[in-house]
Design an enzyme around this catalytic site. Structure first.
Site: not given
Length: 148
Positions: A10, A84, A92
Site C-alpha cells: 500500500c 490501495c 507499484c
C-alpha cells in the site's frame, strides 16, 4: 513443501498492508509467508495496531518498509497484492520472476476523520473487510484456515 510468498503493498505500509500481512500469516501461515511494504513508508497507524490487537494479533513492533528495500533484497514473490486504490497502485514496480499481481482495494485508515472512537470503528471495519477477503481467497486456494 515450501511456503508461497506474498507481498502486500500500500502507500505507507502503515495500516492496510500491515493488517493483511498479519491476518494472512495468522490464518494461512502454514502455507504462505506474508510481508508488507509501502510505496512511501510512513509511521505505523495506531488504530490498525489496536484493531489487530483486539483480535489477538500484535503488530506493535512492525517497522514499515519500502517496496524498493524489498526489491533490493532480490527475493522473489509468488504474489504481489496491492491493497490501495487503483490510482495509488499504478506506482507499484514490476517484480522479477513469476509474480502474480492481485489488486484488493480497501479504504485508507489514514484518511479517516472524526474523533478517535470513529476512526477506530472505521479501521475495525477495514480490518474485517481484509479478513473476509483473505479467508475467501485462502479457501479458493484450497487452504484450510487456522481458527482463533
Amino acid at each position: 513443501m515450501e511456503k508461497k510468498r506474498i507481498l502486500f503493498i500500500c502507500v505507507h505500509n502503515s495500516a492496510r498492508s500491515v493488517m493483511a500481512e498479519a491476518l494472512l500469516n495468522h490464518f494461512c501461515g502454514e502455507t504462505f509467508h506474508a510481508e508488507s511494504a509501502g510505496l512511501a513508508p510512513g509511521k505505523l497507524n495506531p488504530f490498525a495496531v489496536e484493531a489487530l490487537s483486539e483480535i489477538g494479533l500484535d503488530v506493535s513492533e512492525k517497522q514499515p518498509q519500502s517496496v524498493q528495500s524489498v526489491l533490493d533484497r532480490g527475493e522473489t514473490w509468488d504474489y504481489a497484492v496491492t491493497v490501495c486504490s487503483e490510482s495509488e497502485s499504478e506506482g507499484c514496480p514490476i517484480f522479477p520472476g513469476p509474480t502474480e499481481r492481485l489488486h484488493w482495494p480497501f479504504p485508507d485508515p489514514s484518511k479517516f476523520e472524526g474523533d478517535n472512537d470513529m476512526r477506530l470503528s472505521r479501521t475495525r471495519a477495514v480490518r474485517n473487510l481484509i479478513r473476509d477477503k483473505i479467508e475467501a481467497w485462502c479457501e479458493e486456494q484450497g487452504i484450510c484456515l487456522t481458527t482463533a
